[in-house]
Design a protein around this motif. Sequence first.
Motif, PDB file in Angstrom:
ATOM      1  N   LYS A 247    -108.554 -48.459   3.196  1.00  0.00           N
ATOM      2  CA  LYS A 247    -108.052 -47.196   4.115  1.00  0.00           C
ATOM      3  C   LYS A 247    -106.854 -46.947   4.385  1.00  0.00           C
ATOM      4  N   ARG A 248    -106.257 -47.395   4.297  1.00  0.00           N
ATOM      5  CA  ARG A 248    -104.728 -47.144   4.870  1.00  0.00           C
ATOM      6  C   ARG A 248    -103.848 -46.242   3.884  1.00  0.00           C
ATOM      7  N   VAL A 249    -103.849 -46.877   2.661  1.00  0.00           N
ATOM      8  CA  VAL A 249    -103.768 -45.322   1.219  1.00  0.00           C
ATOM      9  C   VAL A 249    -104.777 -44.176   1.626  1.00  0.00           C
ATOM     10  N   ASP A 250    -106.008 -44.429   1.715  1.00  0.00           N
ATOM     11  CA  ASP A 250    -106.469 -43.040   1.791  1.00  0.00           C
ATOM     12  C   ASP A 250    -105.946 -42.017   3.441  1.00  0.00           C
ATOM     13  N   GLN A 251    -105.440 -43.610   4.413  1.00  0.00           N
ATOM     14  CA  GLN A 251    -104.986 -42.338   5.682  1.00  0.00           C
ATOM     15  C   GLN A 251    -103.392 -41.646   5.470  1.00  0.00           C
ATOM     16  N   LEU A 252    -102.652 -42.407   4.245  1.00  0.00           N
ATOM     17  CA  LEU A 252    -101.593 -41.941   3.446  1.00  0.00           C
ATOM     18  C   LEU A 252    -101.908 -40.506   2.565  1.00  0.00           C
ATOM     19  N   VAL A 253    -103.043 -40.953   1.937  1.00  0.00           N
ATOM     20  CA  VAL A 253    -103.623 -39.155   1.188  1.00  0.00           C
ATOM     21  C   VAL A 253    -103.308 -38.395   1.877  1.00  0.00           C
ATOM     22  N   ALA A 254    -104.071 -38.450   2.727  1.00  0.00           N
ATOM     23  CA  ALA A 254    -104.831 -36.870   3.717  1.00  0.00           C
ATOM     24  C   ALA A 254    -103.946 -36.482   4.459  1.00  0.00           C
ATOM     25  N   LYS A 260    -101.165 -42.441  -6.097  1.00  0.00           N
ATOM     26  CA  LYS A 260    -100.193 -43.547  -7.253  1.00  0.00           C
ATOM     27  C   LYS A 260     -99.254 -43.679  -5.826  1.00  0.00           C
ATOM     28  N   ASP A 261     -98.254 -42.925  -5.182  1.00  0.00           N
ATOM     29  CA  ASP A 261     -97.231 -43.461  -4.018  1.00  0.00           C
ATOM     30  C   ASP A 261     -97.578 -43.536  -3.157  1.00  0.00           C
ATOM     31  N   ALA A 262     -99.037 -43.661  -2.677  1.00  0.00           N
ATOM     32  CA  ALA A 262    -100.030 -44.262  -1.466  1.00  0.00           C
ATOM     33  C   ALA A 262     -99.954 -45.764  -1.732  1.00  0.00           C
ATOM     34  N   LYS A 264     -98.322 -47.643  -4.222  1.00  0.00           N
ATOM     35  CA  LYS A 264     -97.242 -48.231  -4.311  1.00  0.00           C
ATOM     36  C   LYS A 264     -96.673 -48.298  -3.026  1.00  0.00           C
ATOM     37  N   GLN A 265     -96.803 -47.637  -1.741  1.00  0.00           N
ATOM     38  CA  GLN A 265     -96.044 -47.866  -0.834  1.00  0.00           C
ATOM     39  C   GLN A 265     -96.854 -48.821  -0.096  1.00  0.00           C
ATOM     40  N   VAL A 266     -97.644 -49.025   0.191  1.00  0.00           N
ATOM     41  CA  VAL A 266     -98.802 -50.181   0.918  1.00  0.00           C
ATOM     42  C   VAL A 266     -98.913 -51.429   0.602  1.00  0.00           C
ATOM     43  N   ALA A 267     -99.291 -51.344  -0.977  1.00  0.00           N
ATOM     44  CA  ALA A 267     -98.754 -52.462  -1.709  1.00  0.00           C
ATOM     45  C   ALA A 267     -97.373 -53.085  -1.141  1.00  0.00           C
ATOM     46  N   LYS A 268     -96.342 -52.195  -1.522  1.00  0.00           N
ATOM     47  CA  LYS A 268     -94.888 -53.175  -1.466  1.00  0.00           C
ATOM     48  C   LYS A 268     -94.541 -53.520   0.232  1.00  0.00           C
ATOM     49  N   GLN A 269     -95.388 -52.729   1.705  1.00  0.00           N
ATOM     50  CA  GLN A 269     -94.739 -52.558   2.944  1.00  0.00           C
ATOM     51  C   GLN A 269     -96.060 -53.924   3.637  1.00  0.00           C
ATOM     52  N   ASN A 270     -97.347 -54.251   3.032  1.00  0.00           N
ATOM     53  CA  ASN A 270     -97.721 -55.389   2.334  1.00  0.00           C
ATOM     54  C   ASN A 270     -98.317 -56.537   1.713  1.00  0.00           C
ATOM     55  N   GLY A 271     -96.502 -56.712   0.675  1.00  0.00           N
ATOM     56  CA  GLY A 271     -96.355 -57.445   0.000  1.00  0.00           C
ATOM     57  C   GLY A 271     -97.952 -57.941  -0.714  1.00  0.00           C
ATOM     58  N   VAL A 272     -98.143 -57.362  -1.384  1.00  0.00           N
ATOM     59  CA  VAL A 272     -99.792 -57.509  -2.413  1.00  0.00           C
ATOM     60  C   VAL A 272     -98.928 -56.358  -3.290  1.00  0.00           C
ATOM     61  N   LYS A 274     -99.539 -54.570  -6.747  1.00  0.00           N
ATOM     62  CA  LYS A 274     -99.544 -52.898  -6.474  1.00  0.00           C
ATOM     63  C   LYS A 274    -100.466 -52.803  -7.563  1.00  0.00           C
ATOM     64  N   ASN A 275    -100.564 -53.256  -9.132  1.00  0.00           N
ATOM     65  CA  ASN A 275    -102.058 -53.314  -9.911  1.00  0.00           C
ATOM     66  C   ASN A 275    -103.021 -54.071  -8.731  1.00  0.00           C
ATOM     67  N   ASP A 276    -102.875 -55.425  -8.040  1.00  0.00           N
ATOM     68  CA  ASP A 276    -103.977 -55.985  -7.242  1.00  0.00           C
ATOM     69  C   ASP A 276    -104.998 -54.436  -6.760  1.00  0.00           C
ATOM     70  N   LEU A 277    -104.013 -54.185  -5.885  1.00  0.00           N
ATOM     71  CA  LEU A 277    -104.543 -53.048  -5.139  1.00  0.00           C
ATOM     72  C   LEU A 277    -105.079 -51.487  -5.589  1.00  0.00           C
TER      73      LEU A 277
END
Length: 284
Positions: A247-254, A260-262, A264-272, A274-277
């Motif tokens: 949902k947060r990726v979609d919010q950034l995309v919006a 791709k950047d969304a 990467k950003q959400v994964a980094k900020q949440n400690g998960v 990037k490939n899994d997300l």
Amino acid sequence: MQVQSSFKEDKGKLYLVPTPIGNLEDITLRAKRILQEADYIAAEDTRTSGIMLDKIGIHNKMVAFHKFNSKQKAPELVQMMKEGTVIAEISDAGMPVISDPGYILVQECIKADIPVVPLPGPSAFATALIASGFDAQPFTYYGFLPRKASEQKPYFEAMNQAHATSIFYEAPHRLTKTLTTLASVLDDNRQIVCARELTKIHEEFIRGSIKEVLAHFEQVDPRGEFVVLISPNTDETPKVSMDELVKRVDQLVATGTSKKDAIKQVAKQNGVSKNDLYDFYHQG
């Protein structure tokens, strides 16, 4: 692959020259020399920069280069540099390219194989960061956020989960409203810092919880440009499901961020991972 030498003498160059963010004594010897020797100084606001340059004894030809004319002006400046002209690009204050349109000129110079020479110097967010008391490694710099609360919230939700110090700029007339939106998202125990008038006479750091800092500015009118810093989330317990991260990726995309950047950003900020997300996002 491109290899750039900054010391070619057969063509013009682009110098990226930082200027003081307040205290004029912060101009470096090298910056002053480059500004004196350049054929032209490209400035965001020639009036504002002209006053500053006059105070430090620089009386050089200036050309306006700002967000409203950058796409049209950049090719013209590049052509001048191809013909041997040396241009020094400056921001209104601080580092060129950071929260100003200098990156457009840099990109065009790289395409044209014109040397781009960066000078070190003042930056408001870095100056605030080292005095914030927060861990400086890692940090995420957001620049100016969108103005609408609905568009700010995805950023604040990401900052709330981030295990890095988060930094953004805000204007004084919008600060209280922005902090109110932040308070609706940020954990109560998280600390923030609002730094204003950096390097100037009225330099000030307001530190505390989001509620404490918001209460301060409900009593005291914000003045000066602000750097807002949010302490890292030190809770190692995962709080957010992968569905919520999507949902947060979609919010950034919006808001205009690429997928791709969304991710990467959400994964980094949440400690998960990037490939899994990425895999989870696209499997739906």
